[in-house]
Design a protein around this motif. Structure first.
Motif, PDB file in Angstrom:
ATOM      1  N   ARG A   1      64.255  32.554  72.825  1.00 57.11           N
ATOM      2  CA  ARG A   1      65.164  32.467  74.200  1.00 57.11           C
ATOM      3  C   ARG A   1      65.984  31.182  73.744  1.00 57.11           C
ATOM      4  N   ILE A   2      65.301  30.196  73.370  1.00 57.03           N
ATOM      5  CA  ILE A   2      66.148  29.019  72.906  1.00 57.03           C
ATOM      6  C   ILE A   2      67.431  29.104  71.878  1.00 57.03           C
ATOM      7  N   LEU A   3      67.118  29.775  70.912  1.00 59.65           N
ATOM      8  CA  LEU A   3      67.737  30.187  69.742  1.00 59.65           C
ATOM      9  C   LEU A   3      68.860  31.331  69.804  1.00 59.65           C
TER      10      LEU A   3
ATOM     11  N   GLY B   1      63.807  18.433  76.427  1.00 60.26           N
ATOM     12  CA  GLY B   1      65.241  18.162  75.883  1.00 60.26           C
ATOM     13  C   GLY B   1      66.335  19.050  75.681  1.00 60.26           C
ATOM     14  N   THR B   2      67.303  18.723  75.268  1.00 60.67           N
ATOM     15  CA  THR B   2      68.639  19.719  75.133  1.00 60.67           C
ATOM     16  C   THR B   2      68.831  20.204  73.656  1.00 60.67           C
ATOM     17  N   PHE B   3      68.718  21.528  73.541  1.00 62.74           N
ATOM     18  CA  PHE B   3      68.928  22.157  72.402  1.00 62.74           C
ATOM     19  C   PHE B   3      70.506  22.517  72.195  1.00 62.74           C
TER      20      PHE B   3
ATOM     21  N   ALA C   1      68.971  14.732  64.319  1.00 63.87           N
ATOM     22  CA  ALA C   1      68.397  15.485  65.388  1.00 63.87           C
ATOM     23  C   ALA C   1      67.230  14.933  65.512  1.00 63.87           C
ATOM     24  N   ALA C   2      66.996  14.577  66.791  1.00 62.78           N
ATOM     25  CA  ALA C   2      65.714  14.140  67.307  1.00 62.78           C
ATOM     26  C   ALA C   2      64.545  15.340  67.472  1.00 62.78           C
ATOM     27  N   GLY C   3      65.224  16.525  67.653  1.00 67.07           N
ATOM     28  CA  GLY C   3      64.309  17.621  68.033  1.00 67.07           C
ATOM     29  C   GLY C   3      63.606  17.702  69.560  1.00 67.07           C
ATOM     30  N   ILE C   4      63.150  18.875  69.952  1.00 66.69           N
ATOM     31  CA  ILE C   4      62.756  18.922  71.380  1.00 66.69           C
ATOM     32  C   ILE C   4      61.379  19.460  71.260  1.00 66.69           C
TER      33      ILE C   4
END
Length: 747
Positions: A139-141, A31-33, A381-384
């Protein structure tokens, strides 16, 4: 609104394929963050808050400089004080007092907070899945990778700067994870907590300003609450120095009191100023969390963490009980998880109710849980990340890691008293704890939760078994029914008795302090006060004596029932039904012998308890007692009495063997009840620790012996097809207004 769980959160097995490689973990992020961005308003707010917080220690520095200037100015006026002996002594006294006061104000700049720490740093090669998860989240955050990852035994996770100013500038971070937290959460919940802490890492500006705010708040709290060696010496001298010098020391104490009041105001102001911004930091960290794992996870995660915290408290209580017999479980996290299912339903419901309706206060550094959940819902938020494996699967050998950390924690807590041969398998320890719990439950049924262990009670010698089994069975049933009939009156007497205990302690202190004043005064009003204090104490004792008669009669009836059951163990007809009756009888006789021996010291143990309470009360009220003439003599006398009582107990208890199995083998009662004897009557901390240990362990031994006898009694009742006594309603018996120092109940 998000629904909260309606029952205690449970650890359920996952049916997802097992995690075996780092690639599987990376691929779980789908998904997209949407990045969480700091606004300029937020950054400016943090900056202004930090500036205001820095002004608070600046105000304190100004106070120190002002106090130093006043002391220097006073010292320069020495000529005008040298004209008489009284003037000279007053000058010296005030100069010394000013020096103490200035030293008190300088003390916070040099005192360091000594944190005992048994945390262990993890190795990436040993736990690749954990490091992969942290790297992927960083990396994501867009957060810096921690310099190291540590684990401890707290139900918590935290992010902090590595020590040193360069780590503050270059954002060198340390991530600390609590093993009990990992043991109790699934992977989605744990990943959310990681995202929360790493979200703090990603807030470069917020993390730095937050560090400044937090450190200043901690420093102010330490300045206000800590009492250093200089202040202790000042208190000691002001209570023992001659009158010509003592008034100057009291001036110093007054100045310290005023300064501490000013600092308290600064601390409160700091909490008020910083609270809003630190709460915003938590909201931002929550945004990172819910955008990774979804808005629906935050509430259940926080609720489960709250239950884990309660389980941790209960697990430490289990360790306290196990340590009485020289045993400690080798895996604290496993002990904690085992305690999750034993959280009382009422406690769980009260906690959930509190969590639902708690409001955020102006001085709170964190938002309340309802506010955090409401904020999370607004994100939708659905979350990833949605894996629900147990979080422990991130570790190569989680159980071994917990055992290693548990060992380090024990070495830190118990120091030289701990030996590795005290460790036992946690399942074995839990099995032993279950036996003790069953004994306690049987004890509560036998006495309906109504018992006062520190008061005399007659115990007859064990008679031969009754010849007529049918008549004895009827008598045993009648004794049980009589206990239930008399229980309401006994409960009323117990509650009345507990109410008189604190009053009696206060009256005893009043009598002793008036006697102290009479030692140096002939004021007739003091004699009137003494007569009044003694009369009040006498009235309370008479009132207590009436309730004790009811309680003693009830306890003796309960003992009569237990003794009859023990006698029946040797009856031939009953022995045919009970294969282990001979072993039960032998153990019962041994326990009764120890019980009779202990009852001889009931009054001595009560005296030890009273002296312990008095000494604690004196020490807690040292500030007020300093105004009572000769109060320090009463304090010394009380120390001496308590020390001598401990010595007498050590000598007496060595004559009788401990009746249960112990890790050190065959030991006597003194070895069970006393770990370390105080060197002399001046060693107040050790005196208090030893006295408290004797009280705790001897009362526990009283109750355990009766609990074991109650188990045998119920075995006999089952064999005779009699109904067991019902479980009492302990909520009606517990009295929350009674101080825990007053050990007069079944606690």
């Amino acid at each position: 609104m998000q629904e909260y769980p309606t029952s205690r959160p449970q650890i359920s097995p996952s049916f997802a394929p097992p995690l075996t490689t780092p690639e599987m973990l990376r691929n779980a992020f789908q998904g997209t963050f949407e990045p969480v961005r700091e606004t300029w308003f937020y950054r400016v707010g943090l900056f202004l808050t930090s500036v205001l917080m820095l002004l608070l220690p600046a105000i304190y520095v100004a106070l120190v400089i002002g106090a130093g200037w006043l002391l220097w100015s006073f010292a320069a006026t020495y000529e005008m004080w040298m004209r008489s002996t009284i003037g000279f002594l007053s000058y010296i006294s005030l100069l010394a007092a000013g020096g103490f006061f200035l030293g008190f104000m300088f003390q916070p700049f040099f005192s360091k907070q000594e944190d005992q720490d048994a945390a262990e740093t993890l190795n990436e090669q040993e736990h690749p899945l954990l490091f992969t998860l942290v790297e992927e989240l960083c990396r994501i955050l867009r957060a810096p990778m921690p310099q190291r990852i540590e684990v401890d035994l707290q139900v918590n996770a935290s992010a902090r700067f590595q020590s040193g100013i360069f780590s503050f500038v270059r954002r060198k971070m340390v991530l600390r994870l609590g093993l009990p937290l990992i043991a109790g959460l699934d992977l989605r919940q744990f990943t959310g907590i990681l995202a929360h802490e790493l979200g703090h890492f990603s807030q470069g500006t917020g993390m730095r300003f937050g560090y400044i705010i937090r450190k200043i708040n901690q420093w102010l709290h330490r300045v206000v609450s800590e009492r250093g060696p200089l202040e202790e010496k000042l208190l000691e001298w002001s209570e023992s120095t001659s009158f010509l010098l003592v008034w100057g020391l009291y001036v110093a104490r007054l100045c310290i009191w005023i300064t501490r009041g000013i600092l308290w105001c600064l601390m409160a102001l700091g909490g008020l100023v910083s609270g809003f911004m630190t709460r915003q930091m938590e909201y931002d960290a929550d945004r990172h969390q819910i955008r990774v794992v979804g808005s629906d996870v935050l509430g259940p995660t926080l609720l489960k963490v709250s239950h884990l915290e309660i389980a941790s408290f209960l697990a430490y209580g289990d360790l306290h009980v196990a340590w009485r017999e020289g045993r400690l479980g080798d895996d604290f996290a496993a002990l904690l998880i085992a305690r999750l299912d034993k959280i009382d339903d009422k406690i769980a419901k009260d906690l959930e109710s509190e969590i639902r309706y708690t409001k955020t206060g102006m001085f709170d550094s964190h938002p309340s849980l309802p506010d955090r959940v409401k904020h999370a819902e607004s994100e939708k938020a659905a979350g990833i990340f949605h894996l629900t494996h147990p979080a422990r699967t991130l570790f190569r050998d989680f159980e071994q890691l917990c055992k290693e950390q548990t060992l380090q924690q024990y070495k830190l807590l118990f120091e030289d008293k701990f030996h590795e041969d005290s460790l036992v398998s946690t399942p074995i320890l839990l099995a032993r704890q279950l036996v003790i719990e069953k004994e306690r439950e049987a004890f509560n049924r036998s006495f309906q939760g109504i018992y006062v262990p520190l008061y005399p009670q007659r115990v007859r010698e064990l008679e031969p078994p009754p010849e007529d089994l049918e008549a004895a069975t009827e008598e045993l049933a009648d004794l049980g029914e009589s206990l239930l009939e008399k229980a309401p009156a006994a409960l009323e007497a117990l509650l009345a008795f507990r109410q008189t205990e604190p009053t009696l302690n206060e009256q005893e202190i009043a009598v002793r302090l008036v006697e102290c004043q009479l030692a140096s005064s002939s004021d007739m009003q003091l004699y009137e006060h003494l007569d009044k204090a003694r009369e009040n104490k006498k009235l309370t004792l008479n009132e207590q004596r009436d309730t004790l008669l009811v309680l003693e009669e009830f306890a003796e009836m309960g003992m009569e029932r237990l003794l009859l059951a023990v006698r029946l163990l040797s009856h031939p007809q009953l022995q045919e039904k009970l294969d282990e009756s001979a072993r039960f009888l032998e153990e019962s006789q041994r326990l009764l012998n120890v019980w009779r021996y202990l009852r001889r010291f009931a009054s001595d143990l009560r005296k030890l308890r009273d002296d312990f309470i008095l000494l604690v009360t004196y020490l807690q009220g040292a500030q007020q007692l300093s105004y009572v003439p000769n109060a320090h003599l009463e304090l010394e006398r009380n120390q001496q009495d308590l020390f001598q009582n401990i010595q007498a107990f050590d000598k007496s208890l060595r004559r009788e063997a401990y009746p249960f199995e112990h890790a050190r083998g065959d030991i006597n009662l003194a070895e069970y009840a006393i770990e370390t004897l105080p060197a002399d009557h001046e060693d107040i901390p050790q005196i208090l620790q030893t006295a408290e240990m004797i009280l705790d362990r001897m009362v526990s031994l009283y109750i355990r012996i009766l609990g074991r006898l109650s188990i045998f009694c119920e075995v006999v009742e089952d064999a005779l097809e009699l109904e067991r006594l019902p479980d009492p309603d302990l909520d009606k018996i517990e009295n929350p207004e009674v101080s825990p120092e007053h050990i007069t109940s079944t606690q």
